[in-house]
Design a protein around this motif. Structure first.
Motif, PDB file in Angstrom:
ATOM      1  N   LEU A  27       0.802  -1.222   0.000  1.00  0.00           N
ATOM      2  CA  LEU A  27       0.000   0.000   0.000  1.00  0.00           C
ATOM      3  C   LEU A  27       0.834   1.271   0.000  1.00  0.00           C
ATOM      4  O   LEU A  27       0.294   2.358  -0.148  1.00  0.00           O
ATOM      5  N   THR A  28       2.140   1.140   0.118  1.00  0.00           N
ATOM      6  CA  THR A  28       3.017   2.305   0.056  1.00  0.00           C
ATOM      7  C   THR A  28       3.467   2.602  -1.377  1.00  0.00           C
ATOM      8  O   THR A  28       4.176   3.583  -1.600  1.00  0.00           O
ATOM      9  N   GLU A  29       3.067   1.771  -2.323  1.00  0.00           N
ATOM     10  CA  GLU A  29       3.427   2.021  -3.724  1.00  0.00           C
ATOM     11  C   GLU A  29       2.866   3.369  -4.148  1.00  0.00           C
ATOM     12  O   GLU A  29       1.814   3.793  -3.686  1.00  0.00           O
ATOM     13  N   ILE A  30       3.541   4.032  -5.055  1.00  0.00           N
ATOM     14  CA  ILE A  30       3.217   5.405  -5.425  1.00  0.00           C
ATOM     15  C   ILE A  30       2.090   5.490  -6.459  1.00  0.00           C
ATOM     16  O   ILE A  30       1.259   6.387  -6.397  1.00  0.00           O
ATOM     17  N   THR A  31       2.045   4.572  -7.405  1.00  0.00           N
ATOM     18  CA  THR A  31       1.030   4.636  -8.459  1.00  0.00           C
ATOM     19  C   THR A  31       0.179   3.370  -8.476  1.00  0.00           C
ATOM     20  O   THR A  31       0.592   2.331  -7.959  1.00  0.00           O
ATOM     21  N   LYS A  32      -0.969   3.473  -9.109  1.00  0.00           N
ATOM     22  CA  LYS A  32      -1.810   2.291  -9.296  1.00  0.00           C
ATOM     23  C   LYS A  32      -1.045   1.222 -10.065  1.00  0.00           C
ATOM     24  O   LYS A  32      -1.110   0.045  -9.744  1.00  0.00           O
ATOM     25  N   GLU A  33      -0.325   1.624 -11.083  1.00  0.00           N
ATOM     26  CA  GLU A  33       0.420   0.690 -11.938  1.00  0.00           C
ATOM     27  C   GLU A  33       1.426  -0.128 -11.115  1.00  0.00           C
ATOM     28  O   GLU A  33       1.681  -1.293 -11.423  1.00  0.00           O
ATOM     29  N   ASP A  34       1.986   0.476 -10.077  1.00  0.00           N
ATOM     30  CA  ASP A  34       2.943  -0.239  -9.228  1.00  0.00           C
ATOM     31  C   ASP A  34       2.308  -1.415  -8.496  1.00  0.00           C
ATOM     32  O   ASP A  34       3.006  -2.340  -8.069  1.00  0.00           O
ATOM     33  N   LEU A  35       0.986  -1.398  -8.346  1.00  0.00           N
ATOM     34  CA  LEU A  35       0.279  -2.487  -7.663  1.00  0.00           C
ATOM     35  C   LEU A  35       0.104  -3.721  -8.559  1.00  0.00           C
ATOM     36  O   LEU A  35      -0.128  -4.820  -8.067  1.00  0.00           O
ATOM     37  N   LYS A  36       0.203  -3.526  -9.852  1.00  0.00           N
ATOM     38  CA  LYS A  36      -0.167  -4.534 -10.848  1.00  0.00           C
ATOM     39  C   LYS A  36       0.349  -5.959 -10.575  1.00  0.00           C
ATOM     40  O   LYS A  36      -0.420  -6.907 -10.645  1.00  0.00           O
ATOM     41  N   PRO A  37       1.610  -6.165 -10.262  1.00  0.00           N
ATOM     42  CA  PRO A  37       2.094  -7.548 -10.122  1.00  0.00           C
ATOM     43  C   PRO A  37       1.641  -8.274  -8.856  1.00  0.00           C
ATOM     44  O   PRO A  37       1.921  -9.460  -8.704  1.00  0.00           O
ATOM     45  N   TYR A  38       0.917  -7.592  -7.982  1.00  0.00           N
ATOM     46  CA  TYR A  38       0.572  -8.187  -6.694  1.00  0.00           C
ATOM     47  C   TYR A  38      -0.888  -8.609  -6.582  1.00  0.00           C
ATOM     48  O   TYR A  38      -1.362  -8.977  -5.500  1.00  0.00           O
ATOM     49  N   LEU A  39      -1.610  -8.595  -7.680  1.00  0.00           N
ATOM     50  CA  LEU A  39      -3.020  -8.983  -7.710  1.00  0.00           C
ATOM     51  C   LEU A  39      -3.232 -10.362  -7.102  1.00  0.00           C
ATOM     52  O   LEU A  39      -2.605 -11.335  -7.523  1.00  0.00           O
ATOM     53  N   LEU A  40      -4.074 -10.429  -6.091  1.00  0.00           N
ATOM     54  CA  LEU A  40      -4.491 -11.688  -5.444  1.00  0.00           C
ATOM     55  C   LEU A  40      -3.319 -12.519  -4.925  1.00  0.00           C
ATOM     56  O   LEU A  40      -3.441 -13.720  -4.720  1.00  0.00           O
ATOM     57  N   GLU A  41      -2.206 -11.861  -4.652  1.00  0.00           N
ATOM     58  CA  GLU A  41      -0.984 -12.560  -4.246  1.00  0.00           C
ATOM     59  C   GLU A  41      -1.168 -13.451  -3.006  1.00  0.00           C
ATOM     60  O   GLU A  41      -0.600 -14.531  -2.934  1.00  0.00           O
ATOM     61  N   ASP A  42      -1.955 -13.004  -2.043  1.00  0.00           N
ATOM     62  CA  ASP A  42      -2.123 -13.767  -0.805  1.00  0.00           C
ATOM     63  C   ASP A  42      -3.396 -14.615  -0.764  1.00  0.00           C
ATOM     64  O   ASP A  42      -3.743 -15.166   0.276  1.00  0.00           O
ATOM     65  N   LEU A  43      -4.102 -14.733  -1.892  1.00  0.00           N
ATOM     66  CA  LEU A  43      -5.328 -15.536  -1.925  1.00  0.00           C
ATOM     67  C   LEU A  43      -4.972 -17.015  -1.984  1.00  0.00           C
ATOM     68  O   LEU A  43      -4.235 -17.450  -2.873  1.00  0.00           O
ATOM     69  N   LYS A  44      -5.490 -17.760  -1.048  1.00  0.00           N
ATOM     70  CA  LYS A  44      -5.245 -19.202  -0.988  1.00  0.00           C
ATOM     71  C   LYS A  44      -6.531 -19.948  -1.347  1.00  0.00           C
ATOM     72  O   LYS A  44      -7.513 -19.888  -0.615  1.00  0.00           O
ATOM     73  N   LEU A  45      -6.503 -20.593  -2.491  1.00  0.00           N
ATOM     74  CA  LEU A  45      -7.600 -21.437  -2.962  1.00  0.00           C
ATOM     75  C   LEU A  45      -6.987 -22.677  -3.600  1.00  0.00           C
ATOM     76  O   LEU A  45      -5.964 -22.559  -4.288  1.00  0.00           O
ATOM     77  N   PRO A  46      -7.588 -23.838  -3.411  1.00  0.00           N
ATOM     78  CA  PRO A  46      -7.042 -25.039  -4.055  1.00  0.00           C
ATOM     79  C   PRO A  46      -6.931 -24.850  -5.571  1.00  0.00           C
ATOM     80  O   PRO A  46      -7.877 -24.435  -6.235  1.00  0.00           O
ATOM     81  N   GLY A  47      -5.736 -25.091  -6.112  1.00  0.00           N
ATOM     82  CA  GLY A  47      -5.513 -25.002  -7.546  1.00  0.00           C
ATOM     83  C   GLY A  47      -5.361 -23.602  -8.100  1.00  0.00           C
ATOM     84  O   GLY A  47      -5.168 -23.421  -9.299  1.00  0.00           O
ATOM     85  N   PHE A  48      -5.435 -22.577  -7.253  1.00  0.00           N
ATOM     86  CA  PHE A  48      -5.335 -21.205  -7.725  1.00  0.00           C
ATOM     87  C   PHE A  48      -3.884 -20.743  -7.720  1.00  0.00           C
ATOM     88  O   PHE A  48      -3.183 -20.874  -6.730  1.00  0.00           O
ATOM     89  N   ASP A  49      -3.448 -20.169  -8.843  1.00  0.00           N
ATOM     90  CA  ASP A  49      -2.115 -19.606  -8.967  1.00  0.00           C
ATOM     91  C   ASP A  49      -2.258 -18.116  -9.283  1.00  0.00           C
ATOM     92  O   ASP A  49      -2.678 -17.758 -10.385  1.00  0.00           O
ATOM     93  N   PRO A  50      -1.924 -17.247  -8.330  1.00  0.00           N
ATOM     94  CA  PRO A  50      -2.113 -15.814  -8.575  1.00  0.00           C
ATOM     95  C   PRO A  50      -1.249 -15.276  -9.717  1.00  0.00           C
ATOM     96  O   PRO A  50      -1.543 -14.221 -10.260  1.00  0.00           O
ATOM     97  N   LYS A  51      -0.218 -15.980 -10.099  1.00  0.00           N
ATOM     98  CA  LYS A  51       0.674 -15.508 -11.164  1.00  0.00           C
ATOM     99  C   LYS A  51       0.354 -16.129 -12.525  1.00  0.00           C
ATOM    100  O   LYS A  51       1.083 -15.936 -13.489  1.00  0.00           O
ATOM    101  N   SER A  52      -0.746 -16.848 -12.626  1.00  0.00           N
ATOM    102  CA  SER A  52      -1.079 -17.544 -13.871  1.00  0.00           C
ATOM    103  C   SER A  52      -1.597 -16.605 -14.947  1.00  0.00           C
ATOM    104  O   SER A  52      -2.052 -15.490 -14.676  1.00  0.00           O
TER     105      SER A  52
END
Length: 175
Positions: A27-52
């Motif tokens: 949340l300390t990132e400066i721009t919205k674009e800086d958030l892009k690679p972290y989408l759903l990074e901490d979501l834990k679901l069976p078979g889910f890969d946040p980087k897919s």
């Protein structure tokens, strides 16, 4: 007119919170674009890969109840926005998350549990995609050689926000 939807990402769980959508450490990132690679990074679901490719190629999310619960940060809708996701469909939303979606010009669509279950029948289709016509309050899901449409409800004001492109664009056009 802005297109809403695209390839569907199915997140089969209730109570997905804003820390799972975008972890607080970013949340300390400066721009919205800086958030892009972290989408759903901490979501834990069976078979889910946040980087897919499925996650980063999505245009719409289908999920269960109480989506966006937790803190009231605007970063949660922003991380969807910068990743090309402009529609989230759920049984229910945390109130502030839902309003933040509308304020950003994105669609937060609430459907009955039965309609959500209908949408989840497409989860196994590699080509599942959703198109949303906000003006006419209809959504169409396609995939696996099937297609169906359904109506949804949205308040006139929230619809105006979404169609305008968000709160700032709406205010610019009215005031």
């Amino acid at each position: 007119m802005k297109k809403f939807g695209g390839p569907a990402l199915f997140l089969d769980r209730s109570d997905i919170n804003t820390d799972e959508i975008i972890p607080a450490k970013y949340l300390t990132e400066i721009t919205k674009e800086d958030l892009k690679p972290y989408l759903l990074e901490d979501l834990k679901l069976p078979g889910f890969d946040p980087k897919s490719e499925k996650t980063y190629g999505a245009g719409a999310v289908v999920t269960r109840a109480n989506f966006g619960c937790g803190s009231s940060r605007e970063h949660a809708p922003w991380v969807f926005e910068v990743n090309g996701i402009n529609v989230v469909i759920a049984q229910s939303f945390a109130r502030i998350f839902r309003q933040n979606m509308f304020n950003c010009g994105m669609a937060a669509i609430e459907l009955s549990p039965e309609k959500i279950d209908q949408l989840f029948t497409y989860a196994g289709a590699a080509d599942a995609a959703i198109e949303v016509d906000v003006a006419n309050t209809t959504l169409t899901i396609k995939g696996g050689g099937r297609e169906e449409s359904m109506q949804f409800e949205i308040s006139p004001f929230d619809k105006a926000l979404v169609l305008a492109g968000g709160w700032v664009d709406y205010a610019d056009s009215k005031y």
